[in-house]
Motif scaffolding. Sequence first.
Motif, PDB file in Angstrom:
ATOM      1  N   GLY A  61       0.677  -1.213   0.124  1.00  0.00           N
ATOM      2  CA  GLY A  61      -0.078  -0.179  -0.033  1.00  0.00           C
ATOM      3  C   GLY A  61       0.809   1.370  -0.150  1.00  0.00           C
ATOM      4  O   GLY A  61       1.605   1.653   0.884  1.00  0.00           O
ATOM      5  N   ALA A  62       1.036   1.750  -1.062  1.00  0.00           N
ATOM      6  CA  ALA A  62       1.740   3.174  -1.370  1.00  0.00           C
ATOM      7  C   ALA A  62       0.975   4.342  -1.017  1.00  0.00           C
ATOM      8  O   ALA A  62       1.340   5.368  -1.960  1.00  0.00           O
ATOM      9  CB  ALA A  62       2.569   3.072  -2.791  1.00  0.00           C
ATOM     10  N   THR A  92      -2.768  -0.848   3.455  1.00  0.00           N
ATOM     11  CA  THR A  92      -3.737  -0.570   2.422  1.00  0.00           C
ATOM     12  C   THR A  92      -4.965   0.243   3.252  1.00  0.00           C
ATOM     13  O   THR A  92      -4.906  -0.269   4.634  1.00  0.00           O
ATOM     14  CB  THR A  92      -4.088  -1.683   1.262  1.00  0.00           C
ATOM     15  N   ASP A 139       0.245  -6.786  -7.250  1.00  0.00           N
ATOM     16  CA  ASP A 139      -0.741  -7.011  -6.336  1.00  0.00           C
ATOM     17  C   ASP A 139      -0.415  -7.906  -5.262  1.00  0.00           C
ATOM     18  O   ASP A 139      -0.243  -9.183  -5.338  1.00  0.00           O
ATOM     19  CB  ASP A 139      -1.919  -7.637  -7.150  1.00  0.00           C
ATOM     20  N   ASP A 185       2.456  -1.625  -4.768  1.00  0.00           N
ATOM     21  CA  ASP A 185       0.978  -1.270  -4.922  1.00  0.00           C
ATOM     22  C   ASP A 185       0.698  -1.553  -6.288  1.00  0.00           C
ATOM     23  O   ASP A 185       1.540  -1.612  -7.269  1.00  0.00           O
ATOM     24  CB  ASP A 185       0.907   0.246  -4.790  1.00  0.00           C
ATOM     25  N   LYS A 186      -0.609  -1.902  -6.447  1.00  0.00           N
ATOM     26  CA  LYS A 186      -1.109  -2.348  -7.794  1.00  0.00           C
ATOM     27  C   LYS A 186      -1.492  -1.313  -8.671  1.00  0.00           C
ATOM     28  O   LYS A 186      -1.526  -1.407  -9.903  1.00  0.00           O
ATOM     29  CB  LYS A 186      -2.221  -3.432  -7.624  1.00  0.00           C
ATOM     30  N   ARG A 187      -1.279  -0.019  -7.967  1.00  0.00           N
ATOM     31  CA  ARG A 187      -1.925   1.250  -8.858  1.00  0.00           C
ATOM     32  C   ARG A 187      -0.553   1.736  -9.282  1.00  0.00           C
ATOM     33  O   ARG A 187       0.100   2.397  -8.315  1.00  0.00           O
ATOM     34  CB  ARG A 187      -2.722   2.112  -7.760  1.00  0.00           C
ATOM     35  N   THR A 244       5.383  -2.320  -8.822  1.00  0.00           N
ATOM     36  CA  THR A 244       4.028  -2.325  -9.087  1.00  0.00           C
ATOM     37  C   THR A 244       3.415  -3.810  -9.272  1.00  0.00           C
ATOM     38  O   THR A 244       3.802  -4.687 -10.083  1.00  0.00           O
ATOM     39  CB  THR A 244       3.692  -1.806 -10.482  1.00  0.00           C
ATOM     40  N   TRP A 254      10.470   0.558  -5.365  1.00  0.00           N
ATOM     41  CA  TRP A 254       8.798   0.401  -5.826  1.00  0.00           C
ATOM     42  C   TRP A 254       8.595  -0.462  -6.698  1.00  0.00           C
ATOM     43  O   TRP A 254       9.210  -0.638  -7.949  1.00  0.00           O
ATOM     44  CB  TRP A 254       8.707   1.976  -6.521  1.00  0.00           C
TER      45      TRP A 254
END
Length: 219
Positions: free
Chosen positions: A7-8, A72, A50, A30-32, A48, A46
């Motif tokens: 969770g970023a 998150t 899930d 983070d998946k976003r 990316t 960092w």
Amino acid sequence: MRVAVAGAGAVGRSIARELLLNDHRVTLLDKRGDVLDHDKVPGADWITCDACELSHLEELGLADFDVVVAATGDDKANLVVSLLAKTEFAVPRVVARVNDPRNEWLFDESWGVDVAVSTPRLLVSLVEEAVSVGDVVRLLTLRRGEANIVGVTLPDQTPLAGRPVSRVEFPRDAVLVAILRGGRVIVPEPDVPFEAGDELLVVASEDAEAGLRETILGG
């Protein structure tokens, strides 16, 4: 230590900054992809992905980490991350964020959680009886003085009454984290309306406090 933070968002980034200051190695997950901005937390890795997907955690090599922080804004996701970290990768220490106090009972060792942190519950313990209606009161200065936890009680004639959280624009560098109403802790979800007498708990920079007062009193 090697620490993975799932969770970023604002909370995850704040945790990462503090850990980096203490010379730990931090990986933000983070998946976003749009929230993964290296300039926001320089020094962190960092990724990316899930964090609820077993294959992604295997590719990351989560078994080599000392700590996992599930940070998150979704309690369900934090429980899944915690369970995978503990049962599939035997991570020694798993810390999980509890967003809704009603879910706190779930965050125990049966879900792989070593330490559960309920942000609303912690913040409620900081609220003082002396908080005056309409005043922005600084309750706690966070480490290095970069932000404060402030409390403000909405007056009877507040222009925010009846407006949902999503329709109130708080100043930049000010984040609403909890609403206290009639002894209850309310998670500030987008459709939750404000009411006169609400006590708001906000994390804000010092520069944002004046703008926060204007938002609360001027709407």
